[in-house]
Scaffold this active site. Structure first.
Site, short mmCIF file in Angstrom:
data_model
loop_
_atom_site.label_atom_id
_atom_site.label_comp_id
_atom_site.label_asym_id
_atom_site.label_seq_id
_atom_site.Cartn_x
_atom_site.Cartn_y
_atom_site.Cartn_z
NE ARG A 40 114.20 -8.88 33.17
CZ ARG A 40 115.23 -8.33 33.90
NH1 ARG A 40 115.94 -7.31 33.18
NH2 ARG A 40 115.11 -8.08 35.27
CB SER A 86 106.68 1.98 38.67
OG SER A 86 108.01 2.67 38.93
NE ARG A 104 113.21 1.13 42.13
CZ ARG A 104 114.08 0.84 41.13
NH1 ARG A 104 114.33 1.70 40.47
NH2 ARG A 104 114.57 -0.26 41.30
CG ASP A 153 123.76 20.94 36.57
OD1 ASP A 153 123.17 21.52 37.68
OD2 ASP A 153 125.09 20.64 36.95
NE ARG A 184 109.46 0.03 41.61
CZ ARG A 184 110.36 -0.18 40.68
NH1 ARG A 184 110.22 0.81 39.73
NH2 ARG A 184 111.12 -1.11 40.37
CD GLU A 203 110.66 13.30 37.69
OE1 GLU A 203 110.62 14.50 38.26
OE2 GLU A 203 111.16 12.37 38.27
N PRO A 262 117.94 4.88 30.71
CG PRO A 262 119.27 4.74 32.66
CD PRO A 262 118.66 5.53 31.72
CG ASN A 263 118.30 -1.00 32.10
OD1 ASN A 263 118.76 -1.57 31.51
ND2 ASN A 263 118.74 -0.14 33.20
CG ASN A 274 110.90 7.15 32.76
OD1 ASN A 274 111.76 7.30 33.51
ND2 ASN A 274 109.94 6.12 32.51
CG HIS A 323 116.31 7.33 41.33
ND1 HIS A 323 114.88 8.09 41.63
CD2 HIS A 323 115.95 6.14 40.76
CE1 HIS A 323 114.09 7.33 41.09
NE2 HIS A 323 114.37 6.15 40.40
CE1 TYR A 361 109.49 0.34 35.73
CE2 TYR A 361 110.76 -1.84 35.69
CZ TYR A 361 110.49 -0.55 36.10
OH TYR A 361 111.39 -0.04 37.22
CB ALA A 411 118.43 4.23 37.37
CG HIS A 413 109.22 8.22 37.45
ND1 HIS A 413 110.53 7.81 36.68
CD2 HIS A 413 109.54 9.58 37.97
CE1 HIS A 413 111.44 8.92 37.03
NE2 HIS A 413 110.76 10.04 37.53
O1 CA2 Z 1 108.94 3.89 36.82
C1 CA2 Z 1 109.73 4.49 36.15
O2 CA2 Z 1 109.37 4.84 35.07
C2 CA2 Z 1 111.12 4.40 36.52
O3 CA2 Z 1 111.75 5.57 35.77
C3 CA2 Z 1 111.87 3.43 35.70
C4 CA2 Z 1 113.16 2.91 35.81
C5 CA2 Z 1 113.60 2.90 37.36
O4 CA2 Z 1 114.91 2.87 37.85
C6 CA2 Z 1 113.17 4.15 38.26
O5 CA2 Z 1 113.21 3.90 39.57
C7 CA2 Z 1 111.59 4.19 37.86
C8 CA2 Z 1 113.71 1.45 35.39
C9 CA2 Z 1 113.40 1.26 34.25
C10 CA2 Z 1 113.65 -0.15 33.59
O6 CA2 Z 1 112.72 -0.49 32.84
C11 CA2 Z 1 112.70 -1.96 32.47
C12 CA2 Z 1 111.41 -2.27 31.95
C13 CA2 Z 1 111.34 -3.86 31.46
C14 CA2 Z 1 112.34 -4.75 32.14
C15 CA2 Z 1 113.25 -4.36 32.87
C16 CA2 Z 1 113.73 -2.85 33.14
#
Ligand code: CA2
Length: 146
Positions: A19, A103, A112, A88, A108, A99, A11-12, A75, A81, A24, A78, A101
């Site tokens: 953003r 960031s 996370r 599973d 953080r 895996e 997601p996202n 990846n 977590h 990121y 969210a 990530h």
């Molecule tokens: O660091 C990572 O790759 C994460 O998997 C990214 C997830 C975050 O929930 C994990 O804790 C760490 C969030 C991805 C959201 O990506 C965005 C990118 C640009 C703007 C907004 C969100």
């Protein structure tokens, strides 16, 4: 290697580059996909890059990877977590799982720091920016070769 390596984003991650560049980076998901496809070509492997905001869709793709993929790079965003369902599904996959990530999740917020996926993953790459996907791809290929 005839089966593709699945590169799954949760997601996202479709918002990459739009953003929070301080966390990121500036590359978009399309840039990441292009870089992975380019490296895959150089390494002589296939990749299938997929992104979804839906947990069940990610579970379906991990299930599809059973018998259909040479490895999984994931990846889960969210869901990393929170998702026992993705864990599973990964536990039922027999090939290498890396895996990623973008960031450094350990630098953080505390929520996370725990990943359900890490207990299944053969490797975890955090905090290397989007380059982490390329490291993961090289690792899946070397695990398959060895
Ligand atoms: O660091 C990572 O790759 C994460 O998997 C990214 C997830 C975050 O929930 C994990 O804790 C760490 C969030 C991805 C959201 O990506 C965005 C990118 C640009 C703007 C907004 C969100």
């Amino acid at each position: 290697m005839s089966k593709p390596i699945f590169i799954l984003n949760g997601p996202n991650l479709n918002l990459l580059g739009q953003r929070q560049p301080e966390i990121y980076g500036r590359e978009t998901l399309a840039d990441v996909v292009a870089a992975c496809e380019g490296l895959a070509r150089d390494l002589g492997v296939g990749v299938r890059c997929l992104q979804s905001n839906h947990e069940g869709q990610l579970v379906d793709w991990v299930q599809e990877a059973r018998g259909g993929a040479a490895g999984i790079i994931i990846n889960a965003g969210a869901y990393t977590h929170t998702s026992v369902a993705i864990l599973d599904a990964l536990n039922a996959f027999e090939g290498p799982v890396i895996e990623v990530h973008i960031s450094n999740i350990h630098k953080r917020e505390a929520f996370r720091h725990h990943s359900f996926i890490s207990g299944r993953a053969d490797g975890v790459i955090v905090g290397c920016g989007t380059e982490g996907y390329l490291f993961a791809l090289r690792r899946v290929v070397s695990l398959r070769a060895g």
